[in-house]
Design a protein around this motif. Sequence first.
Motif, PDB file in Angstrom:
ATOM      1  N   SER A  35       0.844  -1.200   0.000  1.00 32.10           N
ATOM      2  CA  SER A  35       0.000   0.000   0.000  1.00 32.10           C
ATOM      3  C   SER A  35       0.873   1.241   0.000  1.00 32.10           C
ATOM      4  CB  SER A  35      -0.925  -0.003   1.217  1.00 32.10           C
ATOM      5  OG  SER A  35      -0.154  -0.060   2.401  1.00 32.10           O
ATOM      6  N   PHE A  36       0.281   2.319  -0.531  1.00 36.73           N
ATOM      7  CA  PHE A  36       1.047   3.548  -0.736  1.00 36.73           C
ATOM      8  C   PHE A  36       0.164   4.780  -0.604  1.00 36.73           C
ATOM      9  CE2 PHE A  36       2.842   0.187  -3.342  1.00 36.73           C
ATOM     10  CZ  PHE A  36       4.183   0.240  -3.015  1.00 36.73           C
ATOM     11  N   GLY A  37       0.829   5.927  -0.526  1.00 35.48           N
ATOM     12  CA  GLY A  37       0.179   7.225  -0.656  1.00 35.48           C
ATOM     13  C   GLY A  37       0.834   7.934  -1.829  1.00 35.48           C
ATOM     14  N   THR A  38       0.192   8.989  -2.315  1.00 42.54           N
ATOM     15  CA  THR A  38       0.793   9.755  -3.418  1.00 42.54           C
ATOM     16  C   THR A  38       1.094  11.191  -3.017  1.00 42.54           C
ATOM     17  OG1 THR A  38      -1.400  10.323  -4.223  1.00 42.54           O
ATOM     18  CG2 THR A  38      -0.293   8.457  -5.298  1.00 42.54           C
ATOM     19  N   GLY A  39       0.685  11.581  -1.810  1.00 45.35           N
ATOM     20  CA  GLY A  39       0.873  12.965  -1.379  1.00 45.35           C
ATOM     21  C   GLY A  39       2.337  13.298  -1.175  1.00 45.35           C
ATOM     22  N   GLU A  96       4.366   4.547   2.780  1.00 44.16           N
ATOM     23  CA  GLU A  96       5.267   4.565   1.625  1.00 44.16           C
ATOM     24  C   GLU A  96       4.629   5.397   0.525  1.00 44.16           C
ATOM     25  OE1 GLU A  96       7.213   0.481   0.808  1.00 44.16           O
ATOM     26  OE2 GLU A  96       5.316   0.023   1.829  1.00 44.16           O
ATOM     27  N   ARG A  97       5.477   6.019  -0.270  1.00 43.08           N
ATOM     28  CA  ARG A  97       5.004   6.862  -1.363  1.00 43.08           C
ATOM     29  C   ARG A  97       5.083   6.070  -2.669  1.00 43.08           C
ATOM     30  NH1 ARG A  97       6.959  11.651  -4.153  1.00 43.08           N
ATOM     31  NH2 ARG A  97       5.080  12.895  -4.459  1.00 43.08           N
ATOM     32  N   PHE A  98       3.995   6.029  -3.429  1.00 42.51           N
ATOM     33  CA  PHE A  98       3.946   5.240  -4.663  1.00 42.51           C
ATOM     34  C   PHE A  98       5.046   5.648  -5.638  1.00 42.51           C
ATOM     35  CE2 PHE A  98       2.474   4.325  -8.983  1.00 42.51           C
ATOM     36  CZ  PHE A  98       2.238   2.960  -8.871  1.00 42.51           C
ATOM     37  N   GLN A  99       5.273   6.945  -5.746  1.00 43.72           N
ATOM     38  CA  GLN A  99       6.242   7.462  -6.717  1.00 43.72           C
ATOM     39  C   GLN A  99       7.664   6.982  -6.424  1.00 43.72           C
ATOM     40  OE1 GLN A  99       3.779   9.106  -5.197  1.00 43.72           O
ATOM     41  NE2 GLN A  99       3.028  10.851  -6.386  1.00 43.72           N
ATOM     42  N   ASN A 100       7.927   6.514  -5.201  1.00 40.52           N
ATOM     43  CA  ASN A 100       9.272   6.057  -4.834  1.00 40.52           C
ATOM     44  C   ASN A 100       9.447   4.551  -4.983  1.00 40.52           C
ATOM     45  OD1 ASN A 100       9.704   8.704  -4.164  1.00 40.52           O
ATOM     46  ND2 ASN A 100       9.424   8.409  -1.979  1.00 40.52           N
ATOM     47  N   CYS A 101       8.392   3.840  -5.377  1.00 45.87           N
ATOM     48  CA  CYS A 101       8.452   2.381  -5.495  1.00 45.87           C
ATOM     49  C   CYS A 101       8.636   1.986  -6.961  1.00 45.87           C
ATOM     50  CB  CYS A 101       7.171   1.766  -4.946  1.00 45.87           C
ATOM     51  SG  CYS A 101       7.122  -0.019  -5.180  1.00 45.87           S
ATOM     52  N   GLU A 112      -9.321   7.409  -4.846  1.00 48.67           N
ATOM     53  CA  GLU A 112      -9.972   8.659  -5.253  1.00 48.67           C
ATOM     54  C   GLU A 112      -9.377   9.111  -6.576  1.00 48.67           C
ATOM     55  OE1 GLU A 112      -8.605  12.541  -3.249  1.00 48.67           O
ATOM     56  OE2 GLU A 112      -8.264  11.033  -1.693  1.00 48.67           O
ATOM     57  N   GLU A 113     -10.147   9.891  -7.326  1.00 50.63           N
ATOM     58  CA  GLU A 113      -9.750  10.244  -8.687  1.00 50.63           C
ATOM     59  C   GLU A 113      -8.441  11.034  -8.743  1.00 50.63           C
ATOM     60  OE1 GLU A 113     -11.774  12.043 -12.721  1.00 50.63           O
ATOM     61  OE2 GLU A 113     -13.070  11.488 -11.058  1.00 50.63           O
ATOM     62  N   ARG A 114      -8.232  11.923  -7.786  1.00 55.38           N
ATOM     63  CA  ARG A 114      -6.995  12.717  -7.776  1.00 55.38           C
ATOM     64  C   ARG A 114      -5.767  11.797  -7.637  1.00 55.38           C
ATOM     65  NH1 ARG A 114      -4.248  14.907  -3.355  1.00 55.38           N
ATOM     66  NH2 ARG A 114      -5.904  14.062  -2.051  1.00 55.38           N
ATOM     67  N   VAL A 115      -5.890  10.776  -6.793  1.00 58.41           N
ATOM     68  CA  VAL A 115      -4.798   9.812  -6.586  1.00 58.41           C
ATOM     69  C   VAL A 115      -4.592   8.977  -7.857  1.00 58.41           C
ATOM     70  CG1 VAL A 115      -4.085   7.790  -5.227  1.00 58.41           C
ATOM     71  CG2 VAL A 115      -5.109   9.785  -4.087  1.00 58.41           C
ATOM     72  N   TYR A 116      -5.698   8.582  -8.488  1.00 60.47           N
ATOM     73  CA  TYR A 116      -5.665   7.841  -9.759  1.00 60.47           C
ATOM     74  C   TYR A 116      -4.867   8.639 -10.793  1.00 60.47           C
ATOM     75  CZ  TYR A 116      -7.931   5.812 -14.027  1.00 60.47           C
ATOM     76  OH  TYR A 116      -8.222   5.237 -15.253  1.00 60.47           O
ATOM     77  N   ASP A 117      -5.163   9.934 -10.906  1.00 56.68           N
ATOM     78  CA  ASP A 117      -4.444  10.800 -11.852  1.00 56.68           C
ATOM     79  C   ASP A 117      -2.956  10.863 -11.531  1.00 56.68           C
ATOM     80  OD1 ASP A 117      -6.831  11.302 -13.174  1.00 56.68           O
ATOM     81  OD2 ASP A 117      -7.183  13.229 -12.167  1.00 56.68           O
ATOM     82  N   GLN A 118      -2.620  10.940 -10.234  1.00 56.82           N
ATOM     83  CA  GLN A 118      -1.207  11.009  -9.830  1.00 56.82           C
ATOM     84  C   GLN A 118      -0.479   9.699 -10.156  1.00 56.82           C
ATOM     85  OE1 GLN A 118      -2.152  12.097  -5.764  1.00 56.82           O
ATOM     86  NE2 GLN A 118      -1.355  14.170  -6.052  1.00 56.82           N
ATOM     87  N   VAL A 119      -1.150   8.569  -9.943  1.00 53.87           N
ATOM     88  CA  VAL A 119      -0.549   7.267 -10.255  1.00 53.87           C
ATOM     89  C   VAL A 119      -0.317   7.143 -11.763  1.00 53.87           C
ATOM     90  CG1 VAL A 119      -1.033   4.775 -10.352  1.00 53.87           C
ATOM     91  CG2 VAL A 119      -1.352   6.039  -8.205  1.00 53.87           C
TER      92      VAL A 119
END
Length: 194
Positions: A35-39, A96-101, A112-119
């Motif tokens: 699992s991850f966050g994107t913030g 953990e941050r998705f962008q770092n994996c 949520e849609e904002r997170v979807y866009d970031q991924v």
Amino acid sequence: MPSHPLRVAVVCSSNQNRSMEAHGILSKRGFSVRSFGTGSHVKLPGPAPDKPNVYDFKTTYEQMYNDLVKKDKELYTQNGILHMLDRNKRIKPRPERFQNCKDQFDLVVTCEERVYDQVLEDLNSREQESFQPVHVINVDIQDNHEEATLGAFLICEMCQCIQHTEDMENEMDELLQEFEEKSSRPFLHTVCFY
């Protein structure tokens, strides 16, 4: 049907509530899950809406827990944040941050849609190496405890159905349409490549 267990990533903004609830349930069901966050930072509710508790992604759940106990144990017990952090630290040490994996997944589920866009932005900016497909699916889940629990069971059921499809690539759209109708929630779906 995929020969290996589905490799799943669940992503919300701070890797605290929605993604962690789903992480816990999916791991109990035998999925290979992270699992991850994107913030850019981890945010937890504070004493007022304009005063959140902000942490770096390197901060452990244990450190956040201890910090909030010092700040106002009663408030953070009442609003469920300490209970949530207690659950989180039993699943993994820190957010953990998705962008770092750089690991590869078969399925990335966002909350949520904002997170979807970031991924999608992150995956599309990476250099493609293996050209392995990854299905990115968004299920809108409100960021509260009750919705996180309901959303986690929905994500788990969806992953179990995907795990048992004969041909994931060709059956995905139909399967998601069934879930949309059943749950009365819109699903977004995009295929990216590693």
